[in-house]
Structure formats: C-alpha cells, structure tokens
Design a protein around this motif. Structure first.
Motif, PDB file in Angstrom:
ATOM      1  N   GLN A 148      15.154  -8.628   1.237  1.00  0.00           N
ATOM      2  CA  GLN A 148      15.186  -8.902  -0.197  1.00  0.00           C
ATOM      3  C   GLN A 148      14.358  -7.875  -0.963  1.00  0.00           C
ATOM      4  OE1 GLN A 148      17.157 -11.272  -1.386  1.00  0.00           O
ATOM      5  NE2 GLN A 148      16.687 -10.789  -3.520  1.00  0.00           N
ATOM      6  N   LEU A 149      13.217  -7.482  -0.417  1.00  0.00           N
ATOM      7  CA  LEU A 149      12.374  -6.472  -1.072  1.00  0.00           C
ATOM      8  C   LEU A 149      13.101  -5.139  -1.170  1.00  0.00           C
ATOM      9  CD1 LEU A 149       9.089  -7.433   0.769  1.00  0.00           C
ATOM     10  CD2 LEU A 149       9.380  -7.527  -1.712  1.00  0.00           C
ATOM     11  N   VAL A 150      13.841  -4.785  -0.126  1.00  0.00           N
ATOM     12  CA  VAL A 150      14.611  -3.533  -0.160  1.00  0.00           C
ATOM     13  C   VAL A 150      15.743  -3.636  -1.171  1.00  0.00           C
ATOM     14  CG1 VAL A 150      16.149  -2.056   1.187  1.00  0.00           C
ATOM     15  CG2 VAL A 150      14.009  -2.882   2.192  1.00  0.00           C
ATOM     16  N   ALA A 151      16.432  -4.791  -1.196  1.00  0.00           N
ATOM     17  CA  ALA A 151      17.558  -4.973  -2.118  1.00  0.00           C
ATOM     18  C   ALA A 151      17.118  -4.824  -3.566  1.00  0.00           C
ATOM     19  CB  ALA A 151      18.200  -6.345  -1.899  1.00  0.00           C
ATOM     20  N   ARG A 193      25.674 -13.751  -5.888  1.00  0.00           N
ATOM     21  CA  ARG A 193      25.240 -12.803  -4.866  1.00  0.00           C
ATOM     22  C   ARG A 193      25.449 -13.461  -3.506  1.00  0.00           C
ATOM     23  NH1 ARG A 193      22.308  -8.271  -3.943  1.00  0.00           N
ATOM     24  NH2 ARG A 193      20.911  -8.257  -2.138  1.00  0.00           N
ATOM     25  N   LEU A 194      26.051 -12.719  -2.552  1.00  0.00           N
ATOM     26  CA  LEU A 194      26.492 -13.321  -1.303  1.00  0.00           C
ATOM     27  C   LEU A 194      25.510 -13.165  -0.149  1.00  0.00           C
ATOM     28  CD1 LEU A 194      30.292 -12.424  -1.366  1.00  0.00           C
ATOM     29  CD2 LEU A 194      29.115 -14.406  -2.311  1.00  0.00           C
ATOM     30  N   ALA A 195      24.412 -12.462  -0.344  1.00  0.00           N
ATOM     31  CA  ALA A 195      23.411 -12.316   0.712  1.00  0.00           C
ATOM     32  C   ALA A 195      22.025 -12.320   0.087  1.00  0.00           C
ATOM     33  CB  ALA A 195      23.623 -11.023   1.500  1.00  0.00           C
ATOM     34  N   GLY A 196      21.091 -13.034   0.718  1.00  0.00           N
ATOM     35  CA  GLY A 196      19.740 -13.098   0.177  1.00  0.00           C
ATOM     36  C   GLY A 196      19.691 -13.964  -1.066  1.00  0.00           C
ATOM     37  N   VAL A 201      37.518   4.260   6.385  1.00  0.00           N
ATOM     38  CA  VAL A 201      37.165   3.373   5.276  1.00  0.00           C
ATOM     39  C   VAL A 201      35.711   2.944   5.373  1.00  0.00           C
ATOM     40  CG1 VAL A 201      37.676   1.175   4.151  1.00  0.00           C
ATOM     41  CG2 VAL A 201      39.525   2.514   5.134  1.00  0.00           C
ATOM     42  N   ARG A 202      35.064   2.873   4.215  1.00  0.00           N
ATOM     43  CA  ARG A 202      33.696   2.337   4.136  1.00  0.00           C
ATOM     44  C   ARG A 202      33.663   1.316   3.012  1.00  0.00           C
ATOM     45  NH1 ARG A 202      29.752   6.966   3.393  1.00  0.00           N
ATOM     46  NH2 ARG A 202      30.126   6.719   1.158  1.00  0.00           N
ATOM     47  N   VAL A 203      33.043   0.183   3.284  1.00  0.00           N
ATOM     48  CA  VAL A 203      32.897  -0.863   2.271  1.00  0.00           C
ATOM     49  C   VAL A 203      31.513  -0.758   1.664  1.00  0.00           C
ATOM     50  CG1 VAL A 203      32.821  -3.343   1.868  1.00  0.00           C
ATOM     51  CG2 VAL A 203      34.530  -2.396   3.423  1.00  0.00           C
ATOM     52  N   GLU A 204      31.442  -0.693   0.324  1.00  0.00           N
ATOM     53  CA  GLU A 204      30.167  -0.514  -0.374  1.00  0.00           C
ATOM     54  C   GLU A 204      29.881  -1.714  -1.282  1.00  0.00           C
ATOM     55  OE1 GLU A 204      30.461   4.385  -0.634  1.00  0.00           O
ATOM     56  OE2 GLU A 204      30.901   3.188  -2.411  1.00  0.00           O
ATOM     57  N   GLU A 205      28.605  -2.075  -1.365  1.00  0.00           N
ATOM     58  CA  GLU A 205      28.117  -3.126  -2.267  1.00  0.00           C
ATOM     59  C   GLU A 205      28.856  -4.443  -2.070  1.00  0.00           C
ATOM     60  OE1 GLU A 205      25.476  -2.371  -3.645  1.00  0.00           O
ATOM     61  OE2 GLU A 205      25.520  -0.193  -3.721  1.00  0.00           O
ATOM     62  N   ALA A 206      29.029  -4.841  -0.817  1.00  0.00           N
ATOM     63  CA  ALA A 206      29.789  -6.051  -0.534  1.00  0.00           C
ATOM     64  C   ALA A 206      28.981  -7.325  -0.715  1.00  0.00           C
ATOM     65  CB  ALA A 206      30.342  -5.996   0.892  1.00  0.00           C
ATOM     66  N   ASP A 207      27.646  -7.229  -0.800  1.00  0.00           N
ATOM     67  CA  ASP A 207      26.806  -8.426  -0.892  1.00  0.00           C
ATOM     68  C   ASP A 207      26.380  -8.766  -2.317  1.00  0.00           C
ATOM     69  OD1 ASP A 207      26.815  -8.875   1.838  1.00  0.00           O
ATOM     70  OD2 ASP A 207      25.072  -7.591   2.187  1.00  0.00           O
TER      71      ASP A 207
END
Length: 479
Positions: A60-63, A292-295, A398-404
């Motif tokens: 969470q601190l990193v996010a 928000r889907l994570a944290g 393919v790369r998925v970005e900002e999914a959370d």
C-alpha cells in the motif's frame, strides 16, 4: 524507523495500522527521504507479525508513493516536497475514520461488436437496482410526503449531505462540514457549477489524455482550457506552471484513461502550486475511488489539504448507475460565500425523494455492503479477462497495465505494424470493441509512450465473467 507499538491499532487490521504508522513517519520526516526500510522478514520478526502483514503494508505504501521498491535492493522512503508556507500545518492523514470525522451482462451491440470494451456499462451495476428499489420502498413507507416531494435547497437535502459527510469520514479519511457539500445531477452538472464559480480566475489545466466531458464542459462555459501531459507520477507540474492555469482538474486516485495513481510527492507538489498564489484551486475528481481492486482505497488529495485549495468531486454513477444522476461536490470554505452569491438561486437538480432514498442507503450500511459485493464481482471479471489474455496465444506480446486501480485497465500490445487503428479494426472484426489510448488525447504526443507498444483502454464493467472469457479468447486470435 522508530519503534512501532501495535497495541494501539484498535479495530484496524494489522497491515493497515502498520501502513499508517510507517506512512506517518515518512510524512513527518521521522523516516528520512531515501532511508532504507527493514526487509519484510526482518520487520515481521521485529514486530512479531506475519510476513504477509508486512507485505500488505509495504504494497500500500508503494501504491501511494510514500515508499519506493527497488529491485533486489529493498524498500526506501520517498522524497516528499515541502509545501511553501503551509508545511508546518500539513495534517497527517487521520488514523481512523472516527478521528477523521472528528477533525452485466448487457452486450450493447454496436454494429458487429458483441463485447464493447470502449466504454463503461450503461446499466445499473449488479445489485444496484435491488438496493435502489428497497431504499425507495423504505422511504416511501416511512417518510412524510412533505419531506419526499418538496423542492430541495440549492445545495441539496441536508440529510443526504450529512450522510455523505459521514461516508467520506469512513471511506476517505476526510473531515467534511455537511454545509459545504453540494448535490448535483451527475458529475457533468457539477463541472458546470465549478466553471461558474471559478470562471474569472484564469485558464483551467486538464490532464491529457483525460476525460473529455470535463474539458468540454469547461470549454462550453467559456473557460480557456490548457491540455497538460502526464508523467509516471501524474499531471506534469512543470507543464502546469508554464500554462498560466489558475485551476487544475485532476484524478489522483485513478486517472482516466491511463489508470495511473498520482504519487504522494506529486500531490504535495500540486498543493504547493496552489498555495503559491491566491485563487488557485485543484478540482479532485474521485470518480471511482471505492472500486480499487487491490489493497485499501488510495487516500483523497483533499484529505491532506491544509491549503483550502481542493474542490472534491465524486459520483455514485460507477458504484450504482449513471441513470440515477447523483454526484456531489465538497467546497473549500473559501468558496462557501461565493457559491451562495453566484449560485444560491439555483434549484437542486436531484429530486428530494432520490436524495432521501440515497441518504437512507448510506445511513443503513446497505450502500457500503453493495459496493463490497460489486467490487468482488468486478475483481472476478477482471481476473477472467486478464487471465484469458495472458494465458492465450498472444501472451508474449501483451502487457496489462494498471489493473488494480479501478474498473478499467490498459492493454499494451507490441505493435506489429498495424498500429492502434489497425489492431482496433481487427478486434472489431472479431466482435470486440477496443479504444486506442490516443483517442483520449487532445494532443497526440501526450499519449505516446515511445516504447513501440500500442495501448488500449479496456472498460470491462459491462461484462459478466463468461463474457470476459469470451472477449479474451477473441482478443487472443487478434493479437
């Protein structure tokens, strides 16, 4: 890092209390910028908690940008800029909600498209219709007609404004005076009110790529709009300074369309910019912060504002339905009188019965329970879509970005020469609507990442799990 006493956590989960303790030490400087934090295992042993608890706090601190994770080196405190004239009074975000208060299935066929990922759902979120039906039935049964059918005041029914203030204290760590809450018929209506309040201050800076309805509404009200680029931390403050803008409209918790979360350092920079001159304001558009889907949810910019510069704007369109047309604005105290002078003659654009029904849903806890269920459902849809794409034939490209960050994501695809338009056309032929990221930019260069990848904004809240799997399979054959 000074000692952390976990006995004071009250009812907070361990990981959240630990996150708050470390965050507060970073904000106050007790943990110096660039100071290395203990490893996850070391801190877990020191505190007598599980490594999972420390991992949750560090994530969470990193996010939020308070801590930087460096590959194979560990975790380091971020360098936070000082706020001119107000650094000494910058509040640490409240340790608890109580403290803060004190201080889909539709497929929307478009031509041959079966799975339209170019826009959000145009129907009620799952469960929202039932929630609204119960809320309306309850208030019609128990509230007198002179409450439900009277003309509301310009800022809205006080009961709803109080319920919103309580909700913001619990969910966003904000201490809000209900008198400063304004209810309106959707975010776009409130953008218009903001434009009328701030029209004489100067140009308004908007994120680019960004949400077109915000910038178009400002332009329709005669404001000079400046389109400002983003970097990895959020809107460019350098570009903001060069634009001569007096207002900046930003989406710190989940930027649309890139999905990026604004770093805490950039948030402080923006507050510092606003504090440098009178009549500078930040419009915080927090449109889907609860999803928000994570944290845990990213704290609002307004929750760390000691400058009185932030107009906080949010909507129930994503969590309930855009058809309900209910949103709200929290004014800074400095604009309280101006609102009455300029806009106090207006009638509320939301019927009283709808306002009372929503207040009832907030007061009873039904709204928060609905959001929790909806978030779980969206996580399942997201996982089905992402897993289907990354486990499919195109996984290496393919790369998925900002999914959370919320209920849309960015799909980055190695460009094979077709470009965004060519790939989007091929996807449409397979029944999937894709929106190129560049289509959201006023200045095309602002959408260019320069890494040879074509990017697409994927809005999946109109899908079921089964639809998500089918859309992923179709995309695999295209990509």
């Amino acid at each position: 890092m000074r000692g952390i006493d976990l006995t004071g956590r009250g009812e907070l989960p361990l990981y959240e209390y630990l996150y708050r303790c470390i965050r507060d030490q970073v904000v106050t400087g007790e943990i110096a910028a660039e100071e290395r934090l203990p490893s996850r295992r070391t801190l877990a042993e020191r505190l007598g908690v599980s490594v999972v608890t420390v991992e949750g706090a560090y994530a969470q601190l990193v996010a939020e940008g308070y801590v930087v994770a460096r590959s194979r080196r560990g975790y380091y405190a971020a360098s936070l800029p000082s706020l001119p004239n107000v650094a000494a009074t910058m509040p640490v975000v409240a340790a608890s909600a109580h403290t803060a208060k004190a201080g889909w299935e539709d497929k929307r066929a478009a031509g041959s498209v079966s799975y339209d990922l170019t826009r959000g759902a145009n129907v009620a979120s799952p469960g929202a219709a039932r929630l609204w039906e119960r809320a309306l039935r309850d208030v019609i049964s128990h509230e007198p007609d002179d409450v439900l059918y009277r003309t509301p005041p310009a800022r809205g029914v006080m009961r709803l404004r109080e319920a919103i203030a309580d909700h913001l204290a619990r969910s966003r760590g904000m201490s809000v005076d209900p008198e400063l809450v304004v209810v309106g018929a959707g975010a776009q209506a409130l953008y218009g009110l903001v434009a009328q309040l701030l029209r004489e201050g100067g140009p308004v800076g908007v994120e680019d790529p960004g949400y077109a309805r915000a910038s178009e509404t400002y332009r329709a009200h005669g404001l000079d709009v400046r389109y400002l680029p983003l970097d990895a931390e959020g809107i460019s403050v350098r570009a903001l300074r060069g634009s001569c803008a007096a207002v900046a409209h930003v989406m710190p918790s989940h930027q649309f369309p890139t999905g990026r979360v604004m770093s805490v350092a950039r948030r402080y920079e923006l507050l510092g910019w606003a504090a440098e001159k009178d009549r500078r304001y930040l419009v915080e558009d927090d449109y889907d912060c609860e999803l928000r889907l994570a944290g845990r949810p990213i704290p609002a910019l307004a929750s760390i504002d000691a400058t009185g510069s932030v107009l906080y704007l949010n909507t129930f369109s994503k969590s309930l339905s855009s058809a309900l047309r209910i949103a709200y604005l929290v004014l800074p105290a400095s604009l309280d009188t101006m609102f009455d002078d300029r806009l106090g003659f207006l009638s509320s654009t939301v019927p009283a019965i709808d306002q009372v029904a929503l207040a009832h849903a907030l007061e009873s806890g039904a709204y928060e329970r609905h959001v929790a269920r909806y978030r779980r459902g969206m996580r399942e849809v997201r996982d089905a879509l992402v897993e289907g794409i990354l486990d499919g034939p195109a996984s290496g490209r393919v790369r998925v970005e900002e999914a959370d960050s919320g209920i849309h994501l960015v799909l980055a695809v190695e460009d094979d020469g077709r470009g965004e338009r060519g790939i989007a056309a091929a996807a449409r032929a397979e029944g999937v609507g894709l929106a190129p990221l560049s289509s959201f930019a006023h200045v095309p260069e602002h959408a260019a990442a320069g890494d040879g990848r074509a990017r697409f904004v994927v809005q999946y809240d109109g899908l079921s799990v089964e639809d998500a799997r089918a859309a992923a399979s179709a995309l695999g054959s295209v990509l």
